[in-house]
Design a protein around this motif. Structure first.
Motif, PDB file in Angstrom:
ATOM      1  N   PHE A  85       0.639  -1.240   0.143  1.00  0.00           N
ATOM      2  CA  PHE A  85       0.025  -0.213  -0.240  1.00  0.00           C
ATOM      3  C   PHE A  85       1.220   1.814  -0.141  1.00  0.00           C
ATOM      4  O   PHE A  85       0.890   1.943  -0.532  1.00  0.00           O
ATOM      5  CB  PHE A  85      -0.986   0.103   1.436  1.00  0.00           C
ATOM      6  N   VAL A  86       2.141   1.481   0.806  1.00  0.00           N
ATOM      7  CA  VAL A  86       2.525   2.708   0.670  1.00  0.00           C
ATOM      8  C   VAL A  86       3.660   2.847  -0.596  1.00  0.00           C
ATOM      9  O   VAL A  86       3.810   4.134  -1.116  1.00  0.00           O
ATOM     10  CB  VAL A  86       3.836   2.042   2.417  1.00  0.00           C
ATOM     11  N   ARG A  87       3.737   2.219  -1.746  1.00  0.00           N
ATOM     12  CA  ARG A  87       4.221   1.686  -2.825  1.00  0.00           C
ATOM     13  C   ARG A  87       3.274   2.402  -3.550  1.00  0.00           C
ATOM     14  O   ARG A  87       3.927   2.439  -4.695  1.00  0.00           O
ATOM     15  CB  ARG A  87       5.423   0.689  -3.391  1.00  0.00           C
ATOM     16  N   ILE A  88       2.360   3.014  -3.093  1.00  0.00           N
ATOM     17  CA  ILE A  88       1.646   3.224  -4.236  1.00  0.00           C
ATOM     18  C   ILE A  88       1.260   4.549  -4.067  1.00  0.00           C
ATOM     19  O   ILE A  88       1.343   5.068  -2.523  1.00  0.00           O
ATOM     20  CB  ILE A  88      -0.018   2.424  -4.597  1.00  0.00           C
ATOM     21  N   GLU A  89       1.688   5.025  -4.526  1.00  0.00           N
ATOM     22  CA  GLU A  89       1.819   7.104  -5.546  1.00  0.00           C
ATOM     23  C   GLU A  89       1.012   7.780  -5.531  1.00  0.00           C
ATOM     24  O   GLU A  89       1.084   9.255  -5.174  1.00  0.00           O
ATOM     25  CB  GLU A  89       3.351   7.628  -5.991  1.00  0.00           C
ATOM     26  N   ASP A  90       0.308   6.679  -6.254  1.00  0.00           N
ATOM     27  CA  ASP A  90      -0.792   8.291  -6.372  1.00  0.00           C
ATOM     28  C   ASP A  90      -2.239   7.793  -4.812  1.00  0.00           C
ATOM     29  O   ASP A  90      -2.673   7.230  -4.606  1.00  0.00           O
ATOM     30  CB  ASP A  90      -1.721   7.403  -8.073  1.00  0.00           C
ATOM     31  N   PRO A  91      -2.096   9.005  -5.123  1.00  0.00           N
ATOM     32  CA  PRO A  91      -3.170   9.169  -3.936  1.00  0.00           C
ATOM     33  C   PRO A  91      -4.947   8.685  -4.132  1.00  0.00           C
ATOM     34  O   PRO A  91      -5.407   8.344  -2.873  1.00  0.00           O
ATOM     35  CB  PRO A  91      -3.054  10.756  -2.573  1.00  0.00           C
ATOM     36  N   LYS A  92      -5.095   9.339  -5.521  1.00  0.00           N
ATOM     37  CA  LYS A  92      -6.575   8.312  -5.214  1.00  0.00           C
ATOM     38  C   LYS A  92      -6.838   7.231  -5.669  1.00  0.00           C
ATOM     39  O   LYS A  92      -7.693   6.911  -5.326  1.00  0.00           O
ATOM     40  CB  LYS A  92      -6.564   9.768  -6.673  1.00  0.00           C
ATOM     41  N   VAL A  93      -5.556   6.909  -6.109  1.00  0.00           N
ATOM     42  CA  VAL A  93      -5.785   5.362  -5.969  1.00  0.00           C
ATOM     43  C   VAL A  93      -5.694   4.628  -4.683  1.00  0.00           C
ATOM     44  O   VAL A  93      -6.764   4.100  -4.065  1.00  0.00           O
ATOM     45  CB  VAL A  93      -4.367   4.842  -6.486  1.00  0.00           C
ATOM     46  N   ARG A  94      -4.635   5.268  -3.568  1.00  0.00           N
ATOM     47  CA  ARG A  94      -4.950   4.719  -2.420  1.00  0.00           C
ATOM     48  C   ARG A  94      -6.506   4.580  -1.705  1.00  0.00           C
ATOM     49  O   ARG A  94      -7.132   3.935  -0.909  1.00  0.00           O
ATOM     50  CB  ARG A  94      -3.942   5.622  -1.509  1.00  0.00           C
ATOM     51  N   ARG A  95      -6.860   6.046  -1.981  1.00  0.00           N
ATOM     52  CA  ARG A  95      -8.084   6.228  -1.320  1.00  0.00           C
ATOM     53  C   ARG A  95      -9.160   5.256  -2.147  1.00  0.00           C
ATOM     54  O   ARG A  95     -10.348   4.913  -1.035  1.00  0.00           O
ATOM     55  CB  ARG A  95      -8.751   8.068  -1.573  1.00  0.00           C
ATOM     56  N   ARG A  96      -8.750   4.960  -3.306  1.00  0.00           N
ATOM     57  CA  ARG A  96     -10.281   3.704  -3.915  1.00  0.00           C
ATOM     58  C   ARG A  96      -9.872   2.712  -3.297  1.00  0.00           C
ATOM     59  O   ARG A  96     -10.728   1.593  -2.761  1.00  0.00           O
ATOM     60  CB  ARG A  96      -9.740   4.262  -5.124  1.00  0.00           C
ATOM     61  N   ILE A  97      -8.970   2.850  -2.990  1.00  0.00           N
ATOM     62  CA  ILE A  97      -8.462   1.183  -2.355  1.00  0.00           C
ATOM     63  C   ILE A  97      -8.571   0.917  -1.219  1.00  0.00           C
ATOM     64  O   ILE A  97      -9.511  -0.458  -0.697  1.00  0.00           O
ATOM     65  CB  ILE A  97      -6.873   0.776  -2.297  1.00  0.00           C
ATOM     66  N   VAL A  98      -9.104   1.767   0.371  1.00  0.00           N
ATOM     67  CA  VAL A  98      -9.313   2.029   1.202  1.00  0.00           C
ATOM     68  C   VAL A  98     -11.200   1.908   0.865  1.00  0.00           C
ATOM     69  O   VAL A  98     -11.427   1.055   1.835  1.00  0.00           O
ATOM     70  CB  VAL A  98      -9.435   3.492   2.120  1.00  0.00           C
ATOM     71  N   ASP A  99     -11.782   2.954  -0.318  1.00  0.00           N
ATOM     72  CA  ASP A  99     -13.072   2.871  -0.480  1.00  0.00           C
ATOM     73  C   ASP A  99     -13.413   1.057  -0.497  1.00  0.00           C
ATOM     74  O   ASP A  99     -14.694   0.987   0.119  1.00  0.00           O
ATOM     75  CB  ASP A  99     -13.361   3.939  -1.535  1.00  0.00           C
ATOM     76  N   LEU A 100     -12.743   0.864  -1.375  1.00  0.00           N
ATOM     77  CA  LEU A 100     -12.645  -0.631  -1.646  1.00  0.00           C
ATOM     78  C   LEU A 100     -12.931  -1.471  -0.565  1.00  0.00           C
ATOM     79  O   LEU A 100     -13.591  -2.676  -0.696  1.00  0.00           O
ATOM     80  CB  LEU A 100     -11.683  -1.138  -3.454  1.00  0.00           C
ATOM     81  N   VAL A 101     -11.679  -1.845   0.013  1.00  0.00           N
ATOM     82  CA  VAL A 101     -11.269  -2.855   0.968  1.00  0.00           C
ATOM     83  C   VAL A 101     -13.091  -2.218   2.123  1.00  0.00           C
ATOM     84  O   VAL A 101     -13.291  -3.527   3.018  1.00  0.00           O
ATOM     85  CB  VAL A 101     -10.537  -2.685   2.100  1.00  0.00           C
ATOM     86  N   ARG A 102     -13.191  -0.922   2.204  1.00  0.00           N
ATOM     87  CA  ARG A 102     -14.199  -0.650   3.342  1.00  0.00           C
ATOM     88  C   ARG A 102     -15.660  -1.573   3.254  1.00  0.00           C
ATOM     89  O   ARG A 102     -16.293  -2.136   3.406  1.00  0.00           O
ATOM     90  CB  ARG A 102     -14.533   0.942   3.063  1.00  0.00           C
ATOM     91  N   ALA A 103     -15.901  -1.321   1.364  1.00  0.00           N
ATOM     92  CA  ALA A 103     -17.059  -1.988   1.561  1.00  0.00           C
ATOM     93  C   ALA A 103     -17.281  -3.615   1.227  1.00  0.00           C
ATOM     94  O   ALA A 103     -18.360  -4.290   1.615  1.00  0.00           O
ATOM     95  CB  ALA A 103     -17.279  -1.642  -0.734  1.00  0.00           C
ATOM     96  N   LEU A 104     -16.456  -4.194   0.985  1.00  0.00           N
ATOM     97  CA  LEU A 104     -16.021  -5.780   0.776  1.00  0.00           C
ATOM     98  C   LEU A 104     -16.152  -5.517   2.675  1.00  0.00           C
ATOM     99  O   LEU A 104     -16.985  -7.172   2.834  1.00  0.00           O
ATOM    100  CB  LEU A 104     -14.601  -5.859   0.625  1.00  0.00           C
ATOM    101  N   ALA A 105     -15.750  -5.207   3.649  1.00  0.00           N
ATOM    102  CA  ALA A 105     -16.107  -5.714   5.193  1.00  0.00           C
ATOM    103  C   ALA A 105     -17.759  -4.867   5.175  1.00  0.00           C
ATOM    104  O   ALA A 105     -17.761  -5.005   6.467  1.00  0.00           O
ATOM    105  CB  ALA A 105     -14.450  -4.821   5.623  1.00  0.00           C
ATOM    106  N   GLY A 106     -18.252  -3.883   4.467  1.00  0.00           N
ATOM    107  CA  GLY A 106     -19.487  -3.957   4.649  1.00  0.00           C
ATOM    108  C   GLY A 106     -19.325  -2.771   6.236  1.00  0.00           C
ATOM    109  O   GLY A 106     -20.045  -3.165   6.558  1.00  0.00           O
ATOM    110  N   ASP A 107     -18.738  -2.038   6.216  1.00  0.00           N
ATOM    111  CA  ASP A 107     -18.472  -0.537   5.892  1.00  0.00           C
ATOM    112  C   ASP A 107     -18.380   0.904   5.321  1.00  0.00           C
ATOM    113  O   ASP A 107     -17.526   0.901   4.826  1.00  0.00           O
ATOM    114  CB  ASP A 107     -16.851  -0.892   7.125  1.00  0.00           C
ATOM    115  N   ASP A 108     -19.984   0.866   5.645  1.00  0.00           N
ATOM    116  CA  ASP A 108     -20.071   2.169   4.884  1.00  0.00           C
ATOM    117  C   ASP A 108     -19.616   2.988   5.043  1.00  0.00           C
ATOM    118  O   ASP A 108     -20.286   4.333   5.309  1.00  0.00           O
ATOM    119  CB  ASP A 108     -21.513   2.246   4.719  1.00  0.00           C
TER     120      ASP A 108
END
Length: 109
Positions: A85-108
């Motif tokens: 995760f820390v190797r991903i330089e684009d902050p927008k991509v990191r944010r989308r990954i966080v959103d994806l993980v939250r969605a997969l976890a059922g955390d709205d």
């Protein structure tokens, strides 16, 4: 300390250390004592935050802070995920990954 070095100190292979770490094989009390001696930690170190520990018993003391973040980051999955995760330089991509993980976890949230 690497698994290989710990294994050498114990007279076993690093694969056996991996089996202990994954819980595939159990560690006997004497082996646990030997590991604690090699790592220069008390045996109680391996039981911190264990279910049913005295810290979890209800009483008049203050509640202990949750250590789930440390536990996760100490796991192989947490470490791998964090390193990648820390190797991903684009902050927008990191944010989308966080959103994806939250969605997969059922955390709205």
């Amino acid at each position: 300390m690497s698994q290989e070095k710990l294994g050498e100190s114990l007279g076993i292979t690093f694969q056996q250390i991996q089996k202990y770490e994954k819980g595939t094989n159990r560690i006997g009390a004497s082996r646990l004592q030997h590991i604690a001696t090699i790592l220069k930690v008390p045996v109680a170190f391996f039981f911190e935050d264990a279910p049913g520990s005295p810290e979890e018993a209800e009483g008049f003391g203050e509640a202990q802070p949750t250590s789930y973040v440390v536990d996760f980051l100490s796991s192989s999955e947490g470490l791998s995920l964090n390193k990648a995760f820390v190797r991903i330089e684009d902050p927008k991509v990191r944010r989308r990954i966080v959103d994806l993980v939250r969605a997969l976890a059922g955390d709205d949230a």
